[in-house]
Design a protein around this motif. Structure first.
Motif, PDB file in Angstrom:
ATOM      1  N   ASP A  52       0.834  -1.208   0.000  1.00 27.63           N
ATOM      2  CA  ASP A  52       0.000   0.000   0.000  1.00 27.63           C
ATOM      3  C   ASP A  52       0.867   1.257   0.000  1.00 27.63           C
ATOM      4  O   ASP A  52       0.551   2.240  -0.683  1.00 27.63           O
ATOM      5  CB  ASP A  52      -0.938   0.011   1.215  1.00 27.63           C
ATOM      6  N   ALA A  53       1.959   1.224   0.759  1.00 28.39           N
ATOM      7  CA  ALA A  53       2.862   2.376   0.790  1.00 28.39           C
ATOM      8  C   ALA A  53       3.500   2.602  -0.576  1.00 28.39           C
ATOM      9  O   ALA A  53       3.677   3.747  -1.012  1.00 28.39           O
ATOM     10  CB  ALA A  53       3.935   2.175   1.854  1.00 28.39           C
ATOM     11  N   CYS A  54       3.837   1.516  -1.268  1.00 28.13           N
ATOM     12  CA  CYS A  54       4.420   1.637  -2.612  1.00 28.13           C
ATOM     13  C   CYS A  54       3.417   2.251  -3.582  1.00 28.13           C
ATOM     14  O   CYS A  54       3.774   3.108  -4.412  1.00 28.13           O
ATOM     15  CB  CYS A  54       4.870   0.266  -3.115  1.00 28.13           C
ATOM     16  N   ILE A  55       2.172   1.837  -3.479  1.00 26.13           N
ATOM     17  CA  ILE A  55       1.130   2.388  -4.354  1.00 26.13           C
ATOM     18  C   ILE A  55       0.937   3.878  -4.075  1.00 26.13           C
ATOM     19  O   ILE A  55       0.852   4.696  -5.003  1.00 26.13           O
ATOM     20  CB  ILE A  55      -0.190   1.612  -4.161  1.00 26.13           C
ATOM     21  N   ARG A  56       0.876   4.240  -2.798  1.00 25.26           N
ATOM     22  CA  ARG A  56       0.703   5.655  -2.454  1.00 25.26           C
ATOM     23  C   ARG A  56       1.875   6.486  -2.979  1.00 25.26           C
ATOM     24  O   ARG A  56       1.688   7.598  -3.492  1.00 25.26           O
ATOM     25  CB  ARG A  56       0.578   5.819  -0.935  1.00 25.26           C
ATOM     26  N   PHE A  57       3.078   5.966  -2.854  1.00 25.01           N
ATOM     27  CA  PHE A  57       4.259   6.679  -3.335  1.00 25.01           C
ATOM     28  C   PHE A  57       4.170   6.888  -4.845  1.00 25.01           C
ATOM     29  O   PHE A  57       4.448   7.987  -5.347  1.00 25.01           O
ATOM     30  CB  PHE A  57       5.521   5.893  -2.979  1.00 25.01           C
ATOM     31  N   CYS A  58       3.809   5.838  -5.562  1.00 28.05           N
ATOM     32  CA  CYS A  58       3.724   5.933  -7.025  1.00 28.05           C
ATOM     33  C   CYS A  58       2.686   6.964  -7.448  1.00 28.05           C
ATOM     34  O   CYS A  58       2.913   7.734  -8.395  1.00 28.05           O
ATOM     35  CB  CYS A  58       3.384   4.571  -7.622  1.00 28.05           C
ATOM     36  N   ARG A  59       1.570   6.997  -6.759  1.00 27.19           N
ATOM     37  CA  ARG A  59       0.533   7.976  -7.108  1.00 27.19           C
ATOM     38  C   ARG A  59       0.989   9.394  -6.782  1.00 27.19           C
ATOM     39  O   ARG A  59       0.764  10.323  -7.571  1.00 27.19           O
ATOM     40  CB  ARG A  59      -0.754   7.631  -6.376  1.00 27.19           C
ATOM     41  N   ALA A  60       1.654   9.563  -5.653  1.00 25.47           N
ATOM     42  CA  ALA A  60       2.114  10.895  -5.258  1.00 25.47           C
ATOM     43  C   ALA A  60       3.177  11.427  -6.207  1.00 25.47           C
ATOM     44  O   ALA A  60       3.244  12.643  -6.458  1.00 25.47           O
ATOM     45  CB  ALA A  60       2.645  10.852  -3.823  1.00 25.47           C
ATOM     46  N   GLN A  61       4.000  10.537  -6.746  1.00 24.90           N
ATOM     47  CA  GLN A  61       5.101  10.939  -7.625  1.00 24.90           C
ATOM     48  C   GLN A  61       4.752  10.783  -9.111  1.00 24.90           C
ATOM     49  O   GLN A  61       5.618  10.959  -9.969  1.00 24.90           O
ATOM     50  CB  GLN A  61       6.356  10.113  -7.301  1.00 24.90           C
ATOM     51  N   THR A  62       3.518  10.442  -9.401  1.00 26.31           N
ATOM     52  CA  THR A  62       3.034  10.252 -10.785  1.00 26.31           C
ATOM     53  C   THR A  62       3.947   9.299 -11.553  1.00 26.31           C
ATOM     54  O   THR A  62       4.455   9.602 -12.642  1.00 26.31           O
ATOM     55  CB  THR A  62       2.944  11.609 -11.528  1.00 26.31           C
ATOM     56  N   ILE A  63       4.160   8.129 -10.962  1.00 26.70           N
ATOM     57  CA  ILE A  63       5.038   7.124 -11.575  1.00 26.70           C
ATOM     58  C   ILE A  63       4.301   6.396 -12.691  1.00 26.70           C
ATOM     59  O   ILE A  63       3.183   5.902 -12.506  1.00 26.70           O
ATOM     60  CB  ILE A  63       5.526   6.117 -10.512  1.00 26.70           C
ATOM     61  N   ASP A  64       4.935   6.317 -13.855  1.00 29.93           N
ATOM     62  CA  ASP A  64       4.359   5.609 -15.004  1.00 29.93           C
ATOM     63  C   ASP A  64       4.800   4.149 -15.066  1.00 29.93           C
ATOM     64  O   ASP A  64       4.058   3.295 -15.559  1.00 29.93           O
ATOM     65  CB  ASP A  64       4.785   6.304 -16.301  1.00 29.93           C
ATOM     66  N   LEU A  65       6.017   3.880 -14.597  1.00 30.67           N
ATOM     67  CA  LEU A  65       6.576   2.524 -14.699  1.00 30.67           C
ATOM     68  C   LEU A  65       7.411   2.220 -13.467  1.00 30.67           C
ATOM     69  O   LEU A  65       8.276   3.018 -13.086  1.00 30.67           O
ATOM     70  CB  LEU A  65       7.451   2.403 -15.954  1.00 30.67           C
ATOM     71  N   VAL A  66       7.154   1.066 -12.858  1.00 31.17           N
ATOM     72  CA  VAL A  66       7.978   0.584 -11.751  1.00 31.17           C
ATOM     73  C   VAL A  66       8.827  -0.575 -12.264  1.00 31.17           C
ATOM     74  O   VAL A  66       8.301  -1.549 -12.803  1.00 31.17           O
ATOM     75  CB  VAL A  66       7.121   0.116 -10.558  1.00 31.17           C
ATOM     76  N   VAL A  67      10.131  -0.452 -12.109  1.00 31.80           N
ATOM     77  CA  VAL A  67      11.068  -1.512 -12.482  1.00 31.80           C
ATOM     78  C   VAL A  67      11.507  -2.191 -11.189  1.00 31.80           C
ATOM     79  O   VAL A  67      12.163  -1.579 -10.351  1.00 31.80           O
ATOM     80  CB  VAL A  67      12.288  -0.946 -13.234  1.00 31.80           C
ATOM     81  N   ILE A  68      11.123  -3.455 -11.025  1.00 31.29           N
ATOM     82  CA  ILE A  68      11.445  -4.191  -9.793  1.00 31.29           C
ATOM     83  C   ILE A  68      12.738  -4.960 -10.036  1.00 31.29           C
ATOM     84  O   ILE A  68      12.776  -5.912 -10.807  1.00 31.29           O
ATOM     85  CB  ILE A  68      10.305  -5.133  -9.388  1.00 31.29           C
ATOM     86  N   GLY A  69      13.811  -4.534  -9.369  1.00 31.03           N
ATOM     87  CA  GLY A  69      15.122  -5.131  -9.602  1.00 31.03           C
ATOM     88  C   GLY A  69      15.306  -6.484  -8.960  1.00 31.03           C
ATOM     89  O   GLY A  69      15.608  -7.468  -9.640  1.00 31.03           O
ATOM     90  N   PRO A  70      15.146  -6.619  -7.626  1.00 30.75           N
ATOM     91  CA  PRO A  70      15.418  -7.892  -6.945  1.00 30.75           C
ATOM     92  C   PRO A  70      14.275  -8.888  -7.084  1.00 30.75           C
ATOM     93  O   PRO A  70      13.136  -8.529  -7.422  1.00 30.75           O
ATOM     94  CB  PRO A  70      15.588  -7.472  -5.471  1.00 30.75           C
ATOM     95  N   GLU A  71      14.575 -10.137  -6.766  1.00 27.01           N
ATOM     96  CA  GLU A  71      13.592 -11.205  -6.897  1.00 27.01           C
ATOM     97  C   GLU A  71      12.566 -11.246  -5.771  1.00 27.01           C
ATOM     98  O   GLU A  71      11.408 -11.603  -5.988  1.00 27.01           O
ATOM     99  CB  GLU A  71      14.291 -12.559  -7.005  1.00 27.01           C
ATOM    100  N   ALA A  72      12.967 -10.879  -4.537  1.00 23.80           N
ATOM    101  CA  ALA A  72      12.073 -11.048  -3.387  1.00 23.80           C
ATOM    102  C   ALA A  72      10.749 -10.294  -3.539  1.00 23.80           C
ATOM    103  O   ALA A  72       9.679 -10.865  -3.291  1.00 23.80           O
ATOM    104  CB  ALA A  72      12.784 -10.657  -2.097  1.00 23.80           C
ATOM    105  N   PRO A  73      10.748  -9.003  -3.949  1.00 18.36           N
ATOM    106  CA  PRO A  73       9.461  -8.325  -4.118  1.00 18.36           C
ATOM    107  C   PRO A  73       8.595  -8.943  -5.212  1.00 18.36           C
ATOM    108  O   PRO A  73       7.356  -8.906  -5.125  1.00 18.36           O
ATOM    109  CB  PRO A  73       9.866  -6.890  -4.487  1.00 18.36           C
ATOM    110  N   LEU A  74       9.218  -9.511  -6.248  1.00 16.85           N
ATOM    111  CA  LEU A  74       8.458 -10.173  -7.309  1.00 16.85           C
ATOM    112  C   LEU A  74       7.781 -11.425  -6.780  1.00 16.85           C
ATOM    113  O   LEU A  74       6.588 -11.657  -7.020  1.00 16.85           O
ATOM    114  CB  LEU A  74       9.382 -10.511  -8.478  1.00 16.85           C
ATOM    115  N   VAL A  75       8.536 -12.236  -6.041  1.00 15.92           N
ATOM    116  CA  VAL A  75       7.978 -13.464  -5.468  1.00 15.92           C
ATOM    117  C   VAL A  75       6.898 -13.133  -4.434  1.00 15.92           C
ATOM    118  O   VAL A  75       5.938 -13.883  -4.245  1.00 15.92           O
ATOM    119  CB  VAL A  75       9.108 -14.323  -4.845  1.00 15.92           C
TER     120      VAL A  75
END
Length: 423
Positions: A52-75
């Motif tokens: 939820d915090a990641c979503i709020r951050f993306c909306r506040a910063q008008t993020i168009d694309l999130v690039v997830i580098g490490p494997e743990a957040p993907l899993v």
């Protein structure tokens, strides 16, 4: 576009460096980033386990694309949460990330799809694993089923050492990752890495590499996350690359889509080049580290555009252009790695980059005015050349310009190919 890059390692520094060069990248934020990444991106603190915090951050910063580098957040399914909030993501869903999150899952998928790989048995207790060893010949390949930071693989030469390793795994050496252990057939051949981008349907080959997992020169000692790599890998000839696409990558993507878990992002296939052709050792659902560093140094295409094409399902018709030069990276690690690395060692990069190399930061931090080591793998010193021999020479010239007294590196990255080039 505004891009948020998640991660703090050498892989993420390489991605940030390349994304910042993209004409389509208007703003780049890395979370949490590292001292090297601050040279090409803004940084922010963000807990990737708090979706939820990641979503709020993306909306506040008008993020168009999130690039997830490490494997743990993907899993962990962060990609699903972000997509559900209407935010573009480069990286697979939780279901698709099982390709890396579970060795057993991948082996079972290979069996269903007819993908060439070694014989295997999934075991869920120490007694079952010990009994299973008798079905295989030495050396024994033992893999913790879950994520273990690239260190959950043991190759045991004797049944006695295999039993000791199994006892360690099931007793918690790798935490929850060792709750199940996959025992595999040992494959003879040379290892190489093949990368592809996919939006779940279209597939774009994205380069080759060879890395060095063992901590010691001559490929001895315990496995690490990677002590160095080079790209391209000449052993992966065009013919073998086509076989890898036809026999391994494409059947994987098609099976995942048919089974309701389409794969989107980068697919990193660790291959064994056997007498019978390429066989799959394992999949990673993100760019390798340090393989990413050498791929990014050679990439000439717009990385941001390719990643967004994957996120939007518009990869068909895209192309990826790479330099003909070889890139080679040497990992400088802290003493004690891959066990308990020493922290706080002062680093002076000297004139390494003035020599034409690129130094990617991994386990570094600022301590007052000093740059210090704060992790196991600390720097990836990366250079290019006309072939592996030339790239190796340039990389080690840059390594020797770095002052890092409590660090070490292998001095033989690329040794197999250098030997072949000298014949």
């Amino acid at each position: 576009m505004n891009i948020l890059l998640l991660g703090s390692g050498g892989r993420e520094h390489a991605l940030a460096w390349k994304l910042a060069q993209s004409p389509s990248c208007k703003r780049l934020i890395a979370a949490p980033g590292n001292p090297g990444i601050t040279q090409c991106a803004e940084t922010a603190g963000l807990d990737t386990t708090d979706h939820d915090a990641c979503i709020r951050f993306c909306r506040a910063q008008t993020i168009d694309l999130v690039v997830i580098g490490p494997e743990a957040p993907l899993v962990d399914g962060l990609g699903d949460s972000l997509r559900g909030a209407g935010i573009g993501v480069f990286g697979p869903s939780k279901a698709a990330a099982q390709l890396e999150g579970s060795k057993g899952f991948t082996k079972d998928l290979c069996a269903r799809a007819g993908i060439p790989t070694g014989a295997y048995v999934r075991t869920r207790s120490l007694d079952e694993a010990r009994a299973t060893l008798t079905r295989f010949d030495a050396p024994y390949v033992l893999k913790a089923d879950g994520l273990a930071a690239g260190k959950g693989v043991v190759i045991a030469d004797t049944i006695e050492s295999a039993e000791i390793a199994l006892a360690d795994m099931f007793s918690g050496q790798f935490g929850d990752a060792g709750a199940e252990v996959v025992i595999e057939q040992f494959l003879e051949g040379e290892e190489a890495s093949f990368f592809a981008l996919t939006d779940g349907e279209a597939i774009l080959p994205f380069g080759t590499a060879q890395d060095h997992k063992r901590v010691g020169e001559g490929d001895v000692g315990p496995n690490t996350g990677g002590m160095g790599a080079y790209s391209p890998a000449p052993v992966l000839t065009p013919e073998l690359q086509q076989r890898a696409m036809d026999e391994i990558i494409r059947p994987t993507v098609e099976t995942m889509r048919a089974e309701g878990m389409p794969y989107s992002g980068v697919l990193y296939a660790g291959l064994m080049l056997t007498q019978d052709g390429p066989q799959l050792i394992e999949y990673n659902c993100r760019f390798g580290d340090p393989e990413c560093q050498v791929l990014m140094l050679r990439l000439e295409s717009d990385l941001a555009e390719l990643m967004m094409a994957c996120a939007k399902g518009q990869l068909a018709g895209q192309s990826a252009e790479f330099s003909d030069e070889t890139a080679l990276t040497v990992v400088m690690a802290a003493e004690g790695y891959p066990g308990t690395p020493s922290k706080g060692g002062v680093i002076d990069l000297g004139d390494a980059e003035k020599r034409g190399a690129k130094v990617f930061h991994a386990g570094t931090a600022h301590q007052g005015s000093d740059l210090v080591a704060c992790g196991g793998r600390v720097l990836s010193v990366t250079a290019t050349g006309a072939n592996v021999t030339a790239a190796q020479r340039a990389a080690y010239e840059a390594v020797d310009a770095v002052s890092f007294e409590s660090g070490f590196c292998r001095r033989d990255i690329g040794w197999r190919e250098v030997g072949r080039e000298s014949r």
